[in-house]
Scaffold this active site. Structure first.
Site, PDB file in Angstrom:
ATOM      1  N   CYS A 163       0.804  -1.224   0.000  1.00  0.00           N
ATOM      2  CA  CYS A 163       0.000   0.000   0.000  1.00  0.00           C
ATOM      3  C   CYS A 163       0.836   1.273   0.000  1.00  0.00           C
ATOM      4  O   CYS A 163       0.289   2.372  -0.042  1.00  0.00           O
ATOM      5  CB  CYS A 163      -0.939  -0.012   1.201  1.00  0.00           C
ATOM      6  SG  CYS A 163      -1.920  -1.522   1.263  1.00  0.00           S
ATOM      7  N   HIS A 302      -2.473   8.025   5.992  1.00  0.00           N
ATOM      8  CA  HIS A 302      -2.751   6.721   5.372  1.00  0.00           C
ATOM      9  C   HIS A 302      -4.174   6.311   5.767  1.00  0.00           C
ATOM     10  O   HIS A 302      -4.932   5.826   4.937  1.00  0.00           O
ATOM     11  CB  HIS A 302      -1.722   5.695   5.833  1.00  0.00           C
ATOM     12  CG  HIS A 302      -1.764   4.416   5.079  1.00  0.00           C
ATOM     13  ND1 HIS A 302      -1.643   4.366   3.703  1.00  0.00           N
ATOM     14  CD2 HIS A 302      -1.912   3.117   5.490  1.00  0.00           C
ATOM     15  CE1 HIS A 302      -1.723   3.097   3.308  1.00  0.00           C
ATOM     16  NE2 HIS A 302      -1.894   2.326   4.377  1.00  0.00           N
ATOM     17  N   GLU A 313      -0.740   5.285  13.529  1.00  0.00           N
ATOM     18  CA  GLU A 313      -0.391   6.453  12.709  1.00  0.00           C
ATOM     19  C   GLU A 313      -0.578   7.738  13.510  1.00  0.00           C
ATOM     20  O   GLU A 313       0.200   8.684  13.375  1.00  0.00           O
ATOM     21  CB  GLU A 313      -1.214   6.494  11.424  1.00  0.00           C
ATOM     22  CG  GLU A 313      -0.728   7.581  10.459  1.00  0.00           C
ATOM     23  CD  GLU A 313      -1.443   7.608   9.129  1.00  0.00           C
ATOM     24  OE1 GLU A 313      -0.987   8.356   8.242  1.00  0.00           O
ATOM     25  OE2 GLU A 313      -2.455   6.898   8.956  1.00  0.00           O
ATOM     26  N   LYS A 334      -9.305   7.990   2.080  1.00  0.00           N
ATOM     27  CA  LYS A 334      -9.891   6.646   2.004  1.00  0.00           C
ATOM     28  C   LYS A 334     -11.318   6.617   2.549  1.00  0.00           C
ATOM     29  O   LYS A 334     -12.056   5.666   2.294  1.00  0.00           O
ATOM     30  CB  LYS A 334      -9.004   5.646   2.747  1.00  0.00           C
ATOM     31  CG  LYS A 334      -7.641   5.440   2.081  1.00  0.00           C
ATOM     32  CD  LYS A 334      -6.764   4.502   2.875  1.00  0.00           C
ATOM     33  CE  LYS A 334      -5.388   4.322   2.231  1.00  0.00           C
ATOM     34  NZ  LYS A 334      -4.544   5.542   2.311  1.00  0.00           N
ATOM     35  N   HIS A 339      -9.665   2.098  -0.018  1.00  0.00           N
ATOM     36  CA  HIS A 339      -8.212   1.925  -0.024  1.00  0.00           C
ATOM     37  C   HIS A 339      -7.783   1.368  -1.376  1.00  0.00           C
ATOM     38  O   HIS A 339      -8.063   0.216  -1.701  1.00  0.00           O
ATOM     39  CB  HIS A 339      -7.817   0.970   1.109  1.00  0.00           C
ATOM     40  CG  HIS A 339      -6.342   0.913   1.359  1.00  0.00           C
ATOM     41  ND1 HIS A 339      -5.413   1.512   0.532  1.00  0.00           N
ATOM     42  CD2 HIS A 339      -5.633   0.320   2.355  1.00  0.00           C
ATOM     43  CE1 HIS A 339      -4.197   1.292   1.006  1.00  0.00           C
ATOM     44  NE2 HIS A 339      -4.301   0.569   2.121  1.00  0.00           N
ATOM     45  N   PHE A 398       1.972  -3.227   4.016  1.00  0.00           N
ATOM     46  CA  PHE A 398       2.275  -4.525   4.618  1.00  0.00           C
ATOM     47  C   PHE A 398       3.763  -4.832   4.402  1.00  0.00           C
ATOM     48  O   PHE A 398       4.307  -4.605   3.321  1.00  0.00           O
ATOM     49  CB  PHE A 398       1.449  -5.630   3.962  1.00  0.00           C
ATOM     50  CG  PHE A 398       0.010  -5.699   4.418  1.00  0.00           C
ATOM     51  CD1 PHE A 398      -0.492  -4.870   5.393  1.00  0.00           C
ATOM     52  CD2 PHE A 398      -0.843  -6.637   3.840  1.00  0.00           C
ATOM     53  CE1 PHE A 398      -1.808  -4.958   5.802  1.00  0.00           C
ATOM     54  CE2 PHE A 398      -2.170  -6.732   4.236  1.00  0.00           C
ATOM     55  CZ  PHE A 398      -2.650  -5.885   5.219  1.00  0.00           C
TER      56      PHE A 398
END
Length: 413
Positions: A163, A302, A313, A334, A339, A398
Site C-alpha cells: 500500500c 494513510h 499512525e 480513504k 483503499h 504490509f
C-alpha cells in the site's frame, strides 16, 4: 546540489471520477464512492461493499488494440498518465526521450487475470490459457505500457511496496530528477483487484470492513472502525526539474520538497505499535525540505479505518510533530474512495496538490465518533478552508514499509 522538483501534471481514475476535474469535484462535494460490489456475486462473501471505478471505457482513453492487451490496472494507469502528460503540456518531439522516464507501481498487478486463467486450466486444460496472461498480470506493466504509449525512453521502473507503492514511486521519481537521472518523470500507482480472490484474501486476513452501510464502512479514526474498504483506480503525476519547467513556461502546481522512507522491521501486516517508523519517515521528509513541524498545515494520513493503522499512525504523527501535532489538520481520503492499495499514494498525492491550489482540506467522511485514543484534528463533520502551504502525505504498506512526501506551495522563485 540536489535539483528542485515541481509538479506540472495531474491524472486520476477513481471511484468518484475518472479525470482529475471529476475526482476533485467529488472530493469538494464530499462524495463517497463506496457501494455494493458489482463485479461478481458476493452471496457467499462476508464483505459486500467496495469502491469500484464506474463508467470507465478503456477504448475512449486509448486505442482499442492496446486496451485489449492490458489488465484494468494498466488501463487505469495509462489513462491517468495520458491525462497528466497532456496537463503538463509535454511535447515529446521537443524532449530528449532518454531524459523522460516513468516509475509507476501496483501493489498486486493483474490478480483477476491469474484467477480467470487458473480456472481455465482447471476447466479446459493448460492449452487454453490466454497467451497474454503473463504480460497482463505482471505489476511492472503499468510502467511499461505508459512508456510505450507516451514514448518515454528514460528510467522505467516500478516500486512494489504493497500500500506504499504509489508514494514510493513518486519518491523515487523525485530522487531521479534531483540527482540528474531525468528531467521529467511520470510517477504514481495503479490498482484493480476487486475480484473474488482479492476480496476473499483480505477478508480472511480480517482486514476488510464487513459493514453493509456504505457511509459507515470506511470510517478512519472512528471508535467503530472495523477494517478498510477495497478500492481501485490510478493516481499519476508529472514531476519536472524546476528550470526545465520554467524554460517551457508551464504552469507549476506545487513543489515536491521532501521524501522520507523507512522500514518498521516489526510485523508483516501491523505497523509498529509506537509509530516510530512512520514518524521517522515524516521527520526525514521535513528535514530534507527544511520545514519545521509547526509549519505543517495538513497531513493526508494513510488512515485506512483499521484499528491498528489509525491508532499507530496517530502516535507516529505525534512523534514526528511533537506539540505541533495538535494544531495540524489531518484527514483520510480513504473515507471517500476506499483503499486503493498500490494506487492510494498516487491518488492522495493529487489531493494534496489540489488542496494547496484551492486552500481546501476535505472532510473525513463517515467518521462520527472519534476514538478517544485518536486525539488529533481529523476534519470530522466539515471540510476546512485555509491557506495550505506545507503538506505531508503518508503511506504505510504490509511488510512495514513507510513513505512520506512533503509538498509545498510553489512561490515562483
Amino acid at each position: 546540489m540536489k535539483r528542485r522538483v515541481v509538479i506540472t501534471g495531474l491524472g486520476a481514475v477513481t471511484p468518484i471520477g475518472n479525470t482529475v476535474d471529476e475526482f476533485w469535484s467529488g472530493i469538494r462535494q464530499g462524495k463517497v464512492g463506496i457501494g455494493p460490489i458489482t463485479k461478481f456475486d458476493t452471496s457467499d462473501y462476508k464483505v459486500k461493499n467496495a469502491a469500484e471505478v464506474k463508467g470507465f471505457v478503456a477504448k475512449e482513453r486509448m486505442d482499442f488494440k492496446s486496451a485489449k492487451r492490458m489488465d484494468p490496472f494498466a488501463q487505469y494507469a495509462v489513462a491517468a498518465a495520458k491525462e497528466a502528460f497532456e496537463d503538463a503540456g509535454i511535447q515529446m518531439e521537443q524532449e530528449n526521450p532518454y531524459r523522460v522516464g516513468v516509475i509507476v507501481g501496483s501493489g498486486i498487478g493483474g490478480l483477476e487475470v491469474i484467477e480467470t486463467n487458473y480456472q481455465k486450466i482447471q476447466d479446459k486444460g493448460p492449452s487454453r490459457v490466454n497467451p497474454l496472461m503473463v504480460p497482463l498480470m505482471i505489476s511492472n506493466m503499468a510502467a511499461g505500457n505508459i512508456s510505450i504509449q507516451l514514448g518515454l525512453k528514460g528510467k522505467c521502473t516500478n516500486v512494489v511496496t504493497a500500500c506504499a507503492s504509489g508514494t514510493h514511486c513518486i519518491g523515487d521519481a523525485f530522487r531521479a530528477i534531483q540527482y540528474g537521472d531525468a528531467d521529467v518523470m511520470v510517477a504514481g500507482g495503479s490498482e484493480s483487484c476487486i475480484c473474488p480472490t482479492g476480496v476473499a484474501g483480505f477478508t480472511a486476513l480480517t482486514a476488510l470492513s464487513t459493514t453493509e452501510d456504505p457511509m459507515r464502512a470506511s470510517i478512519p479514526f472512528d471508535k467503530d472502525r472495523s477494517g478498510f474498504v477495497l478500492g481501485e483506480g490510478a493516481g499519476i503525476v508529472v514531476l519536472e526539474e524546476l528550470e526545465h519547467a520554467k524554460a517551457r513556461g508551464v504552469r507549476i502546481y506545487a513543489e515536491l520538497a521532501g521524501y522520507g522512507a523507512t522500514g518498521d522491521a516489526y510485523h508483516i501486516t501491523s505497523p509498529a505499535e509506537d509509530g516510530e517508523g512512520a514518524g521517522m519517515a515524516m521527520k526525514l521528509a521535513m528535514e530534507e525540505a527544511g520545514v519545521l513541524p509547526e509549519q505543517i498545515d495538513y497531513i493526508n494520513a494513510h488512515g485506512t479505518s483499521t484499528h491498528h493503522n489509525d491508532l499507530f499512525e496517530t502516535k507516529a504523527i505525534k512523534l514526528a510533530l511533537g506539540d505541533a501535532a495538535k494544531d495540524v489538520v489531518v484527514n483520510s481520503t480513504k473515507s471517500m474512495i476506499g483503499h486503493l492499495l498500490g494506487a492510494a499514494g498516487g491518488v492522495e498525492f493529487v489531493v494534496c496538490v489540489k488542496s494547496i491550489q484551492d486552500g481546501f482540506i476535505h472532510q473525513t467522511m463517515g467518521t462520527e465518533h472519534v476514538d478517544s485514543e485518536c486525539d488529533l484534528n481529523y476534519a470530522v463533520g466539515a471540510p476546512v478552508e485555509k491557506d495550505v502551504n506545507y503538506v505531508l502525505t503518508n503511506s504505510l504498506g504490509f511488510g512495514g514499509h513507510n513513505a512520506t512526501l512533503l509538498v509545498k506551495k510553489y512561490e515562483g522563485q
